[in-house]
Design a protein around this motif. Structure first.
Motif, mmCIF file in Angstrom:
data_model
loop_
_atom_site.group_PDB
_atom_site.id
_atom_site.type_symbol
_atom_site.label_atom_id
_atom_site.label_comp_id
_atom_site.label_asym_id
_atom_site.label_seq_id
_atom_site.Cartn_x
_atom_site.Cartn_y
_atom_site.Cartn_z
ATOM 1 N N MET A 1 -3.246 12.686 2.324
ATOM 2 C CA MET A 1 -2.877 11.815 1.217
ATOM 3 C C MET A 1 -2.689 10.397 1.750
ATOM 4 O O MET A 1 -2.049 10.189 2.768
ATOM 5 N N GLY A 2 -3.226 9.444 1.030
ATOM 6 C CA GLY A 2 -3.197 8.064 1.487
ATOM 7 C C GLY A 2 -1.863 7.376 1.237
ATOM 8 O O GLY A 2 -0.996 7.877 0.528
ATOM 9 N N GLU A 3 -1.733 6.211 1.832
ATOM 10 C CA GLU A 3 -0.534 5.399 1.681
ATOM 11 C C GLU A 3 -0.479 4.820 0.266
ATOM 12 O O GLU A 3 -1.498 4.395 -0.283
ATOM 13 N N ILE A 4 0.719 4.800 -0.316
ATOM 14 C CA ILE A 4 0.895 4.215 -1.645
ATOM 15 C C ILE A 4 1.127 2.721 -1.467
ATOM 16 O O ILE A 4 1.998 2.309 -0.707
ATOM 17 N N VAL A 5 0.350 1.942 -2.185
ATOM 18 C CA VAL A 5 0.472 0.491 -2.097
ATOM 19 C C VAL A 5 0.858 -0.041 -3.474
ATOM 20 O O VAL A 5 0.211 0.265 -4.473
ATOM 21 N N PHE A 6 1.919 -0.840 -3.489
ATOM 22 C CA PHE A 6 2.385 -1.445 -4.737
ATOM 23 C C PHE A 6 1.824 -2.855 -4.856
ATOM 24 O O PHE A 6 1.668 -3.556 -3.860
ATOM 25 N N THR A 7 1.562 -3.266 -6.088
ATOM 26 C CA THR A 7 1.213 -4.660 -6.329
ATOM 27 C C THR A 7 2.490 -5.487 -6.159
ATOM 28 O O THR A 7 3.599 -4.948 -6.147
ATOM 29 N N ASP A 8 2.343 -6.780 -6.052
ATOM 30 C CA ASP A 8 3.517 -7.649 -5.940
ATOM 31 C C ASP A 8 4.424 -7.494 -7.159
ATOM 32 O O ASP A 8 5.648 -7.483 -7.040
ATOM 33 N N LYS A 9 3.807 -7.355 -8.332
ATOM 34 C CA LYS A 9 4.588 -7.203 -9.565
ATOM 35 C C LYS A 9 5.359 -5.884 -9.549
ATOM 36 O O LYS A 9 6.534 -5.843 -9.908
ATOM 37 N N GLN A 10 4.715 -4.795 -9.130
ATOM 38 C CA GLN A 10 5.393 -3.501 -9.057
ATOM 39 C C GLN A 10 6.551 -3.546 -8.065
ATOM 40 O O GLN A 10 7.636 -3.036 -8.340
ATOM 41 N N GLU A 11 6.327 -4.160 -6.922
ATOM 42 C CA GLU A 11 7.383 -4.280 -5.919
ATOM 43 C C GLU A 11 8.559 -5.079 -6.469
ATOM 44 O O GLU A 11 9.720 -4.711 -6.279
ATOM 45 N N ALA A 12 8.275 -6.157 -7.175
ATOM 46 C CA ALA A 12 9.337 -6.979 -7.767
ATOM 47 C C ALA A 12 10.127 -6.181 -8.802
ATOM 48 O O ALA A 12 11.360 -6.285 -8.868
ATOM 49 N N LEU A 13 9.446 -5.366 -9.602
ATOM 50 C CA LEU A 13 10.123 -4.551 -10.603
ATOM 51 C C LEU A 13 11.043 -3.508 -9.958
ATOM 52 O O LEU A 13 12.161 -3.275 -10.437
ATOM 53 N N VAL A 14 10.582 -2.894 -8.877
ATOM 54 C CA VAL A 14 11.416 -1.916 -8.166
ATOM 55 C C VAL A 14 12.658 -2.602 -7.604
ATOM 56 O O VAL A 14 13.776 -2.113 -7.768
ATOM 57 N N LYS A 15 12.469 -3.745 -6.969
ATOM 58 C CA LYS A 15 13.605 -4.479 -6.397
ATOM 59 C C LYS A 15 14.581 -4.915 -7.486
ATOM 60 O O LYS A 15 15.797 -4.827 -7.324
ATOM 61 N N GLU A 16 14.057 -5.378 -8.601
ATOM 62 C CA GLU A 16 14.897 -5.797 -9.725
ATOM 63 C C GLU A 16 15.690 -4.609 -10.270
ATOM 64 O O GLU A 16 16.875 -4.730 -10.564
#
Length: 80
Positions: A1-16
């Motif tokens: 299974m490959g590495e999961i990569v988040f977009t910048d927007k997805q990463e910002a939403l998780v952090k928020e």
């Protein structure tokens, strides 16, 4: 299974989202665990302090302490 990569927007939403959760860890962590137990009641068997009850323990002090400990650990774990 490959590495999961988040977009910048997805990463910002998780952090928020985590910043919002950090504002009231006791409330949100207990709600999170209560939801799990409502969706999957057999999950309570994973917690020794819940095995003797058939109810979803929304206000169980031991569940609350466990939930807070887990959320604090996750909230402070460094992102790699």
């Amino acid at each position: 299974m490959g590495e999961i990569v988040f977009t910048d927007k997805q990463e910002a939403l998780v952090k928020e989202s985590w910043e919002i959760l950090k504002k009231d860890i006791p409330k949100y962590s207990l709600h999170f665990f209560s939801q799990i137990l409502e969706i999957a009641p057999p999950a309570k068997d994973m917690f020794s302090f819940l095995r003797d009850t058939d109810e979803v323990p929304h206000n169980n002090p031991k569940l609350k302490a466990h939930a807070v400990k887990v959320f604090k650990m996750v909230c402070t774990y460094p992102v790699l």
